[in-house]
Write a protein that holds these residues in place. Structure first.
Motif, PDB file in Angstrom:
ATOM      1  N   ASP A 132     -72.846  65.572  86.801  1.00  0.00           N
ATOM      2  CA  ASP A 132     -71.770  65.088  87.674  1.00  0.00           C
ATOM      3  C   ASP A 132     -70.682  64.320  86.938  1.00  0.00           C
ATOM      4  OD1 ASP A 132     -73.280  66.140  89.766  1.00  0.00           O
ATOM      5  OD2 ASP A 132     -74.312  64.237  90.113  1.00  0.00           O
ATOM      6  N   ARG A 133     -69.926  65.012  86.104  1.00  0.00           N
ATOM      7  CA  ARG A 133     -68.792  64.373  85.430  1.00  0.00           C
ATOM      8  C   ARG A 133     -67.787  63.901  86.470  1.00  0.00           C
ATOM      9  NH1 ARG A 133     -63.716  65.400  83.151  1.00  0.00           N
ATOM     10  NH2 ARG A 133     -63.426  64.482  81.075  1.00  0.00           N
ATOM     11  N   ARG A 144     -71.903  69.885  78.898  1.00  0.00           N
ATOM     12  CA  ARG A 144     -71.809  70.645  80.140  1.00  0.00           C
ATOM     13  C   ARG A 144     -72.863  70.107  81.099  1.00  0.00           C
ATOM     14  NH1 ARG A 144     -68.007  71.509  77.763  1.00  0.00           N
ATOM     15  NH2 ARG A 144     -67.017  73.478  77.135  1.00  0.00           N
ATOM     16  N   ASP A 145     -72.625  70.302  82.385  1.00  0.00           N
ATOM     17  CA  ASP A 145     -73.568  69.810  83.386  1.00  0.00           C
ATOM     18  C   ASP A 145     -74.960  70.381  83.119  1.00  0.00           C
ATOM     19  OD1 ASP A 145     -74.931  69.713  86.212  1.00  0.00           O
ATOM     20  OD2 ASP A 145     -73.192  68.407  86.347  1.00  0.00           O
ATOM     21  N   GLY A 146     -75.945  69.495  83.064  1.00  0.00           N
ATOM     22  CA  GLY A 146     -77.324  69.903  82.825  1.00  0.00           C
ATOM     23  C   GLY A 146     -77.757  69.810  81.386  1.00  0.00           C
ATOM     24  N   ASP A 147     -76.820  69.617  80.438  1.00  0.00           N
ATOM     25  CA  ASP A 147     -77.186  69.485  79.026  1.00  0.00           C
ATOM     26  C   ASP A 147     -78.123  68.299  78.829  1.00  0.00           C
ATOM     27  OD1 ASP A 147     -75.712  71.645  78.263  1.00  0.00           O
ATOM     28  OD2 ASP A 147     -74.090  70.506  77.317  1.00  0.00           O
ATOM     29  N   LEU A 148     -79.110  68.480  77.970  1.00  0.00           N
ATOM     30  CA  LEU A 148     -80.053  67.412  77.649  1.00  0.00           C
ATOM     31  C   LEU A 148     -79.631  66.741  76.348  1.00  0.00           C
ATOM     32  CD1 LEU A 148     -82.736  66.291  78.865  1.00  0.00           C
ATOM     33  CD2 LEU A 148     -83.915  67.613  77.096  1.00  0.00           C
ATOM     34  N   ILE A 149     -79.491  65.423  76.395  1.00  0.00           N
ATOM     35  CA  ILE A 149     -79.115  64.644  75.213  1.00  0.00           C
ATOM     36  C   ILE A 149     -80.374  63.961  74.683  1.00  0.00           C
ATOM     37  CG2 ILE A 149     -77.599  62.846  74.292  1.00  0.00           C
ATOM     38  CD1 ILE A 149     -75.911  63.182  76.870  1.00  0.00           C
ATOM     39  N   ASP A 150     -80.652  64.137  73.399  1.00  0.00           N
ATOM     40  CA  ASP A 150     -81.802  63.509  72.750  1.00  0.00           C
ATOM     41  C   ASP A 150     -81.335  62.230  72.058  1.00  0.00           C
ATOM     42  OD1 ASP A 150     -84.021  62.765  71.330  1.00  0.00           O
ATOM     43  OD2 ASP A 150     -84.181  64.595  70.130  1.00  0.00           O
ATOM     44  N   GLY A 152     -63.893  60.608  83.654  1.00  0.00           N
ATOM     45  CA  GLY A 152     -64.484  61.110  82.422  1.00  0.00           C
ATOM     46  C   GLY A 152     -65.918  60.686  82.189  1.00  0.00           C
ATOM     47  N   SER A 153     -66.437  59.789  83.018  1.00  0.00           N
ATOM     48  CA  SER A 153     -67.815  59.340  82.847  1.00  0.00           C
ATOM     49  C   SER A 153     -68.791  60.405  83.336  1.00  0.00           C
ATOM     50  CB  SER A 153     -68.051  58.033  83.604  1.00  0.00           C
ATOM     51  OG  SER A 153     -67.950  58.232  85.010  1.00  0.00           O
ATOM     52  N   TRP A 154     -70.027  60.337  82.835  1.00  0.00           N
ATOM     53  CA  TRP A 154     -71.104  61.231  83.244  1.00  0.00           C
ATOM     54  C   TRP A 154     -72.243  60.401  83.833  1.00  0.00           C
ATOM     55  CZ3 TRP A 154     -71.546  66.604  82.861  1.00  0.00           C
ATOM     56  CH2 TRP A 154     -70.538  67.269  82.149  1.00  0.00           C
ATOM     57  N   ALA A 155     -72.994  60.998  84.745  1.00  0.00           N
ATOM     58  CA  ALA A 155     -74.269  60.431  85.151  1.00  0.00           C
ATOM     59  C   ALA A 155     -75.332  60.932  84.193  1.00  0.00           C
ATOM     60  CB  ALA A 155     -74.611  60.829  86.583  1.00  0.00           C
ATOM     61  N   LEU A 156     -76.182  60.026  83.721  1.00  0.00           N
ATOM     62  CA  LEU A 156     -77.294  60.388  82.857  1.00  0.00           C
ATOM     63  C   LEU A 156     -78.597  60.197  83.617  1.00  0.00           C
ATOM     64  CD1 LEU A 156     -76.285  58.777  79.418  1.00  0.00           C
ATOM     65  CD2 LEU A 156     -75.788  61.077  80.276  1.00  0.00           C
ATOM     66  N   GLU A 157     -79.366  61.253  83.722  1.00  0.00           N
ATOM     67  CA  GLU A 157     -80.668  61.193  84.381  1.00  0.00           C
ATOM     68  C   GLU A 157     -81.750  61.205  83.300  1.00  0.00           C
ATOM     69  OE1 GLU A 157     -80.898  64.396  87.168  1.00  0.00           O
ATOM     70  OE2 GLU A 157     -79.551  63.408  88.602  1.00  0.00           O
ATOM     71  N   PHE A 158     -82.468  60.085  83.191  1.00  0.00           N
ATOM     72  CA  PHE A 158     -83.439  59.920  82.104  1.00  0.00           C
ATOM     73  C   PHE A 158     -84.732  60.651  82.435  1.00  0.00           C
ATOM     74  CE2 PHE A 158     -80.419  56.643  81.174  1.00  0.00           C
ATOM     75  CZ  PHE A 158     -80.422  56.569  79.792  1.00  0.00           C
TER      76      PHE A 158
END
Length: 341
Positions: free
Chosen positions: A116-117, A99-105, A121-127
């Motif tokens: 921003d899906r 979901r938008d805002g989820d943090l992936i470890d 189907g791609s997502w932006a990942l903000e590191f």
């Protein structure tokens, strides 16, 4: 055009899982309008003319494949286009768990928030954090081998060298410009002795290059944009070579696509910096290149459409049939073709 026109049957055993060693001992099929000739890459100086210019892509592949978790869900991500200093667009496996805002470890102290899906189907990942993203990827990422190789064997330490060209200088690609994998310092020296020079440009190859064409008609397919740059000095050099009667030979479809993006209807190549989503199919009029060295491509792919635009669909179907019959090795770690229209 119907995408089915670009189909052909390829035996799975023709897919190369490792490159030739040494690199310039790979085989090379020379394709002209009226002949097919079996050579090796080391023969390239004899196949070109004094005054020709080879153009290489100096992009460098980054460890753009990541494996992580969001809660109890395993998430895989393949970065494919930079959108900011700490933000990359990525194709995500198991994306339905995000979901938008989820943090992936991603482990090793590397984490990114999903944002921003997009419609594809791609997502932006903000590191997260302050460290340069390049350092984070060195810790947590791995070399993004194409799926037709990664599906048959694991990525290993050899790939860190095998999947970079000798020209790799500008970090940002998530796939190698594989035609240039065949080149060695000795081959460049032999080319120079034969009067064949070289130049470089930069196109950061995205993972979209591996996406299948799902449309039934080429008119309905949309390419993913990739960032590239040709500086003023390089553009002038390419124009000077052609004005003197030499040929500009793109090494790889990435170099070709960027040159064609920078060339005007008058055939003049101009400085270029920005995104290109150029899609070349039969009927396209080439404006900036006079030949192409490239590997053998997937059936129904945009890259097979490109080489068919350059040489003609019937000619390339015949060339690929010849290559399959003669046991040429296909795809990223495979053999080469030299296409001279």
């Amino acid at each position: 055009m119907l995408v089915d026109l670009f189909d052909f049957a390829l035996p799975p055993e023709r897919i190369a899982l490792r490159p030739a060693a040494p690199r310039d001992t790979a085989r090379m099929l020379v394709v002209t309008p009226d002949a097919l000739a079996d050579r090796i890459v080391r023969d390239l100086p004899s196949q070109l003319r004094r005054g020709d210019l080879l153009v290489f892509n100096d992009t460098r592949v980054i460890p753009a494949q990541l494996e992580g978790t969001r809660g109890d869900a395993r998430i895989g991500a393949t970065l494919h286009k930079r959108e900011g200093p700490r933000r990359w667009r990525a194709f995500v496996r198991n994306a339905r768990r995000l979901r938008d805002g989820d943090l992936i470890d991603f482990g090793a102290g590397v984490a990114a928030a999903a944002r921003d899906r997009a419609d594809d189907g791609s997502w932006a990942l903000e590191f997260a954090g302050d460290e340069p993203v390049e350092l984070l990827l060195e810790r947590a990422g791995r070399m993004p081998l194409p799926p037709y190789i990664a599906g048959k064997r694991a990525t290993d330490a050899r790939d860190a060298d095998d999947y970079q060209t000798m020209f790799a200088n500008e970090p940002g690609a998530v796939a190698a410009p594989t035609a240039a994998l065949h080149f060695t310092p000795d081959l460049l020296a032999a080319l120079a002795a034969a009067g064949v020079d070289h130049a470089t440009l930069t196109l950061h190859v995205g993972a979209g290059t591996f996406l299948p064409v799902k449309a039934d008609d080429t008119a309905d397919h949309r390419m993913h944009a990739e960032w590239g740059r040709i500086d003023a000095a390089t553009a002038e050099r390419l124009n000077t070579v052609r004005a003197a009667g030499g040929r500009v030979i793109a090494v790889g479809t990435t170099s070709l696509r960027l040159i064609e993006s920078a060339a005007g209807d008058d055939g003049v190549i101009r400085p270029f910096e920005g995104d290109t989503a150029i899609f070349i199919t039969p009927g396209y009029r080439f404006r900036g290149i006079d030949g192409l060295m490239t590997n053998f491509h997937l059936p129904r792919s945009t890259l097979f459409m490109l080489v068919s635009a350059l040489m003609g669909l019937e000619r390339m179907q015949a060339a690929y049939a010849h290559a399959i019959t003669r046991d040429y090795r296909f795809y990223s770690y495979g053999d080469a073709s030299l296409l001279l229209p």
